[in-house]
Design an enzyme around this catalytic site. Sequence first.
Site, PDB file in Angstrom:
ATOM      1  N   HIS A 169       0.838  -1.214   0.000  1.00 43.15           N
ATOM      2  CA  HIS A 169       0.000   0.000   0.000  1.00 43.15           C
ATOM      3  C   HIS A 169       0.871   1.262   0.000  1.00 43.15           C
ATOM      4  CE1 HIS A 169      -3.428  -2.633   1.288  1.00 43.15           C
ATOM      5  NE2 HIS A 169      -2.455  -3.235   1.959  1.00 43.15           N
ATOM      6  N   SER A 290      14.633  20.862 -16.256  1.00 44.36           N
ATOM      7  CA  SER A 290      13.503  21.751 -16.474  1.00 44.36           C
ATOM      8  C   SER A 290      14.006  23.022 -17.149  1.00 44.36           C
ATOM      9  CB  SER A 290      12.866  22.087 -15.125  1.00 44.36           C
ATOM     10  OG  SER A 290      12.185  23.321 -15.194  1.00 44.36           O
ATOM     11  N   LYS A 296      16.063  20.938 -11.169  1.00 43.17           N
ATOM     12  CA  LYS A 296      15.270  19.723 -11.424  1.00 43.17           C
ATOM     13  C   LYS A 296      16.044  18.629 -12.143  1.00 43.17           C
ATOM     14  CE  LYS A 296      11.477  18.990 -10.696  1.00 43.17           C
ATOM     15  NZ  LYS A 296      10.282  19.348 -11.443  1.00 43.17           N
ATOM     16  N   GLU A 303       8.914   8.027 -17.038  1.00 41.14           N
ATOM     17  CA  GLU A 303       7.528   8.487 -17.221  1.00 41.14           C
ATOM     18  C   GLU A 303       7.033   8.165 -18.626  1.00 41.14           C
ATOM     19  OE1 GLU A 303       7.978  12.195 -14.066  1.00 41.14           O
ATOM     20  OE2 GLU A 303       7.953  12.610 -16.200  1.00 41.14           O
TER      21      GLU A 303
END
Length: 473
Positions: A169, A290, A296, A303
């Site tokens: 979980h 970024s 970043k 992704e």
Amino acid sequence: MASVANVSNDRYQLWGGCFAEEPSDALRRLNDSLAVDCRMFREDISGSQGWALELHRSGHLNDDDYLAIKQGLQKVAQEIEDELCKYGKLSDIEEDIHSVVERRLHKHAGDAALKLHTARSRNDQSATDTRLWMLASFQKLSDALKDLIAILANRAEKEINIITPGYTHLQRAQPIRWSQFLLSHAWAFHGDVTRLEEQNKRLSICPLGSGALAGCALPIDRTRLAHSLGFQGVTPNSMFAVSSRDHIVEFLNWSALCGVHLSRMSEDLIIYSSQEFGTVRLSDQFSTGSSLMPQKRNPDGLELVRGAAALLLADSVAVISTLKGLPSTYNKDLQSDKEILFRSYDKLADCLKVINGTIATLEVNAEKALGTLEPTMLATDLAHLLVRRGVPFRRAHHHVGALLRRAAELGTDLLNLPHHEYTSICPEFGKETDVQSIFSWEASVEQYTSLGGTAKSAVEHQISLLRRWLQQP
Ligand code: ARG
């Protein structure tokens, strides 16, 4: 109307004798498939070589014509190979690769080329090309997946001493070896490879000799033809041969599942590479930045792989939806099978390259992993201590629950809870040193020695199973 008698400028069309007019430009655009099916030119030419040989053996091509076709096809193959290499596409105006090959063959072999399509249809031809293409491509995917499994197994061996939290979980659950996590994904990919291999026997049947739908009216030895092309057998029914795309559905379902496995592993690594977890750092090669925020490091590759899984799933639905309600045998709806097949294949192959590179180059922070562990994660181990002393598990579970409640009341944790609190909840906790011995991450993971567990020996066993399997021919 284009005709085979005038092949120099006009579009060479394999049909049209009974048409007075050309198809509209709009229909042509929708119908033309050369940009997609030129990718199967090698398979188309091998199929034609095999077909010409059978026509020759059965007396439908004389020696001269057979030789002209055989040599002409070799030249066509070389020409197309060179053009695709140089320009990335073919400039031919024909509707598909089958027409292109025949027109070019006519240039090299003369009118012998006009005999090649004897008793053959593009329906059995294109079905054959596709199966041949898939057989070769399966091998590449399976090789890439095996590389991935080897990368995971190598890391698992090298990093076997790293202990990290295991989650259920997405809540801290129990300590595990980092290697156990890596191998959990390796086993999913192992399943993918074996599933892909199992598809081969259904895929490796040759449709050639099925004609448009009724079979072949000439005495062709289909089994000999199939074997000469590298198939294991022949399609058992001519209508099934030109109609079925089950092997494509099966492959797309497979690639959707493989994509889901890649996506789930990506998701884990995205989470672990976030600052909140920080146990994993992706290499520069497989991260991006970024345009606005200089600090970043984004896990774009992972992704994109996670996103690709959705596209693969959509493609598998696209082909099965095309088949549903389609009348028997060939209908032009089926032409899009290859567009979807190639698209999915390319996507998956690209994802595997990114994943393999990402996994091979990431860094795992062993100290951070250890620092993320906390004593509560040994609650199950405390219950097992009581079980070993004869306390029934359900009761032991409750005792440890009570300890956790007591520690929270006192504003402490299990490690710092005074020993008398333990013994007052359950005397079987015994001596203080017995309880203290539970608070070892190493000792905790080493309990799980049974097959498939996270103890070192059980993890090493998994690595050796995978390696033995990878070494099989
Ligand atoms: N380009 C077609 C396809 O791939 C070839 C088969 C054409 N058959 C036909 N009956 N028009 O599906």
